[in-house]
Design an enzyme around this catalytic site. Structure first.
Site, PDB file in Angstrom:
ATOM      1  N   SER A  65       0.795  -1.227   0.000  1.00 62.04           N
ATOM      2  CA  SER A  65       0.000   0.000   0.000  1.00 62.04           C
ATOM      3  C   SER A  65       0.826   1.274   0.000  1.00 62.04           C
ATOM      4  O   SER A  65       0.352   2.308  -0.457  1.00 62.04           O
ATOM      5  CB  SER A  65      -0.943  -0.016   1.205  1.00 62.04           C
ATOM      6  OG  SER A  65      -0.230  -0.210   2.404  1.00 62.04           O
TER       7      SER A  65
ATOM      8  N   LYS B 273     -12.079  -0.010  -1.242  1.00 63.81           N
ATOM      9  CA  LYS B 273     -11.086   0.712  -2.051  1.00 63.81           C
ATOM     10  C   LYS B 273     -11.547   0.754  -3.518  1.00 63.81           C
ATOM     11  O   LYS B 273     -12.457   1.489  -3.842  1.00 63.81           O
ATOM     12  CB  LYS B 273      -9.713   0.115  -1.826  1.00 63.81           C
ATOM     13  CG  LYS B 273      -9.255   0.474  -0.404  1.00 63.81           C
ATOM     14  CD  LYS B 273      -7.984  -0.090   0.071  1.00 63.81           C
ATOM     15  CE  LYS B 273      -7.731   0.468   1.476  1.00 63.81           C
ATOM     16  NZ  LYS B 273      -6.818  -0.319   2.271  1.00 63.81           N
TER      17      LYS B 273
ATOM     18  N   HIS C 264      -5.540  -3.646  -1.772  1.00 61.02           N
ATOM     19  CA  HIS C 264      -5.327  -2.674  -2.854  1.00 61.02           C
ATOM     20  C   HIS C 264      -5.369  -3.315  -4.242  1.00 61.02           C
ATOM     21  O   HIS C 264      -5.497  -2.623  -5.243  1.00 61.02           O
ATOM     22  CB  HIS C 264      -3.988  -1.949  -2.678  1.00 61.02           C
ATOM     23  CG  HIS C 264      -4.012  -0.987  -1.544  1.00 61.02           C
ATOM     24  ND1 HIS C 264      -4.482   0.292  -1.662  1.00 61.02           N
ATOM     25  CD2 HIS C 264      -3.647  -1.133  -0.254  1.00 61.02           C
ATOM     26  CE1 HIS C 264      -4.404   0.907  -0.502  1.00 61.02           C
ATOM     27  NE2 HIS C 264      -3.899   0.062   0.381  1.00 61.02           N
TER      28      HIS C 264
HETATM   29  C1  LIG Z   1      -6.936  -0.504   3.751  1.00 63.41           C
HETATM   30  C2  LIG Z   1      -6.259  -1.772   4.034  1.00 63.41           C
HETATM   31  C3  LIG Z   1      -6.845  -2.716   4.878  1.00 63.41           C
HETATM   32  C4  LIG Z   1      -8.115  -2.422   5.630  1.00 63.41           C
HETATM   33  O1  LIG Z   1      -9.224  -2.389   4.809  1.00 63.41           O
HETATM   34  P1  LIG Z   1     -10.498  -1.521   5.252  1.00 63.41           P
HETATM   35  O2  LIG Z   1     -11.622  -2.128   4.513  1.00 63.41           O
HETATM   36  O3  LIG Z   1     -10.208  -0.113   4.862  1.00 63.41           O
HETATM   37  O4  LIG Z   1     -10.622  -1.671   6.731  1.00 63.41           O
HETATM   38  C5  LIG Z   1      -6.216  -3.923   5.033  1.00 63.41           C
HETATM   39  N1  LIG Z   1      -5.052  -4.191   4.409  1.00 63.41           N
HETATM   40  C6  LIG Z   1      -4.452  -3.296   3.614  1.00 63.41           C
HETATM   41  C7  LIG Z   1      -3.172  -3.648   2.945  1.00 63.41           C
HETATM   42  C8  LIG Z   1      -5.024  -2.048   3.412  1.00 63.41           C
HETATM   43  O5  LIG Z   1      -4.419  -1.149   2.649  1.00 63.41           O
END
Ligand SMILES: *Cc1c(COP(=O)(O)O)cnc(C)c1O
Length: 415
Positions: free
Chosen positions: A204, A263, A232
């Site tokens: 990320s 996302k 992601h």
């Molecule tokens: C954003 C993210 C999460 C968490 O996901 P949410 O649905 O926003 O709680 C988990 N792992 C990674 C790598 C992320 O970037």
């Protein structure tokens, strides 16, 4: 002064008052003490008010700015079809779900969504959680037990780290994507130990992709399970938007995975994908699944609509990648260091936190919102700007950013 892992969110004026109070020797509470320290280290984080839908342009603190730091990669967060699905679900099913899925029954939309997710990820089954974060906490703490060995990439997301901590397995970190070091650690394991390799699929903060073929090879040779976080990658990577495994056109029974609907899929909620027996196990063992109220119907309907859309309109994803190719090439030509980015997540190396903040502020003054990413989210000395592109960014918008990045980069001595 103490340091904590998680930075709190407060108003920056408040922090000025706090550091002044500190100078005057006033009695400090623990949180005030910590806030003053964070401020001094340029690690203090604050919330900024948005008063518009999330699109390529937003209204931030009352000012129109171009948005280059959202994970809304496909622009679905404000898509008419998703909005329609949510509105119609509210009218048909109401706004709340009333209780946990084990208590008052599981709305059929959950099952429909899980079937679709399993299809996208080519797995036997899927299980929806309330967010990606709670998916990682719930799954990792349920499947890993005390005495098991966890091998984790150095750049794994905080939610993976927290899930691993909660599991009480023995935690070892390998350098980012360093397969030789990972193998060394695998060789040192006790043969009785169940071993889990935990990794982001698309990292990320660096925007690079985990070497899954090599990871699977090691997992097979050393009898390990891979836990893949595809938060992601889902909707972004692969011919069908299926994520990292779709990208490498591979499947493996060694891999279990999670993702998020919040996302690229534009809505909200997390999910796990794997074999049926594991899903049944999680329904019984994953505490963040059991002890929380189920997602509202509108959120489930939004997820279903998003999955439909990414299947029917691959051109949205293709546009995202066209934008990525255009922007990244120009950025490199300007002379910026973009780490090993190979995706629409494009970090720009700055180094010190205060400088990264100054760069971000400079861009904001020029109507561009690009977040500065600082420790503890990334390692010390690697503070950066992190540009995330969306399929909906227009060429002129990317050009505006490039012009100001060049000017700001020169002013800060980065170019
Ligand atoms: C954003 C993210 C999460 C968490 O996901 P949410 O649905 O926003 O709680 C988990 N792992 C990674 C790598 C992320 O970037």
């Amino acid at each position: 002064m103490s340091r904590s892992f998680d930075a709190p969110f407060v108003d920056s004026n408040e922090a000025d008052i706090l550091s002044n109070a500190l100078k005057k020797g006033e009695k400090m509470t623990r949180e005030k003490d910590e806030l003053a320290w964070l401020k001094a280290e340029h690690h203090l984080r604050t919330l900024r008010r948005v008063s518009s839908p999330t699109s390529t342009t937003i209204e931030l603190e009352g000012k129109k700015v171009l948005l280059f730091c959202s994970n809304n990669y496909l622009g679905l967060a404000n898509h008419p079809l998703l909005k329609k699905a949510a509105i119609s679900a509210v009218e048909t099913w109401g706004v709340g779900s009333g209780a946990s899925r084990l208590i008052s029954g599981s709305l059929h939309l959950n099952q429909k969504l899980e079937e679709k997710l399993a299809q996208l990820k080519c797995t036997e089954a899927a299980l929806v959680f309330n967010s990606g974060y709670t998916t990682n906490l719930g799954v990792l703490s349920a499947i890993i037990q005390k005495g098991d060995l966890i091998l984790a990439d150095r750049l794994n997301h905080a939610s993976l780290i927290d899930g691993c901590r909660l599991s009480r397995g023995t935690f070892r970190v390998y350098r980012h994507k360093d397969m030789a070091q990972l193998e060394k650690l695998l060789k040192q394991r006790k043969t009785s130990q169940q071993t889990f390799i935990v990794t982001d699929g698309l990292f990320s903060m660096d925007g690079d992709i985990a070497p899954l073929p090599e990871l699977v090879d090691l997992a097979e040779r050393y009898d390990a399970t891979i836990y893949l976080d595809d938060a992601h990658a889902t909707g972004v990577l692969g011919e069908h938007g299926g994520g990292s495994l779709d990208h490498f056109q591979m499947t493996s029974p060694r891999i279990i995975q999670m993702g998020t609907l919040s996302k690229a899929l534009g809505g909200f909620g997390g999910f796990f994908c794997g074999r049926r027996s594991l899903v049944d196990y999680l329904v019984n063992k994953a505490r963040p699944f059991i002890y929380t109220t189920a997602l509202p119907p509108s959120v489930l309907a939004t997820g279903l609509a998003a999955l439909d859309l990414i299947e029917k309109e691959p051109q949205i994803r293709e546009q995202l990648w066209k934008n990525r190719a255009y922007f990244h090439k120009k950025l490199r030509a300007l002379g910026f260091d973009t780490f090993e980015s190979e995706t629409p997540i494009i970090p720009i190396r700055v180094g010190e936190s205060d400088k990264a903040l100054a760069f971000s502020e400079y861009l904001l003054d020029h109507g561009l919102f690009v977040q500065a990413i600082r420790p503890p989210t990334v390692p010390e000395g690697t503070a950066r700007l992190r540009v995330t592109l969306m399929a909906t960014h227009r060429l002129e918008e990317m050009d505006t950013l490039l012009t100001q990045l060049e000017a700001g980069g020169k002013a800060l001595g980065l170019l």
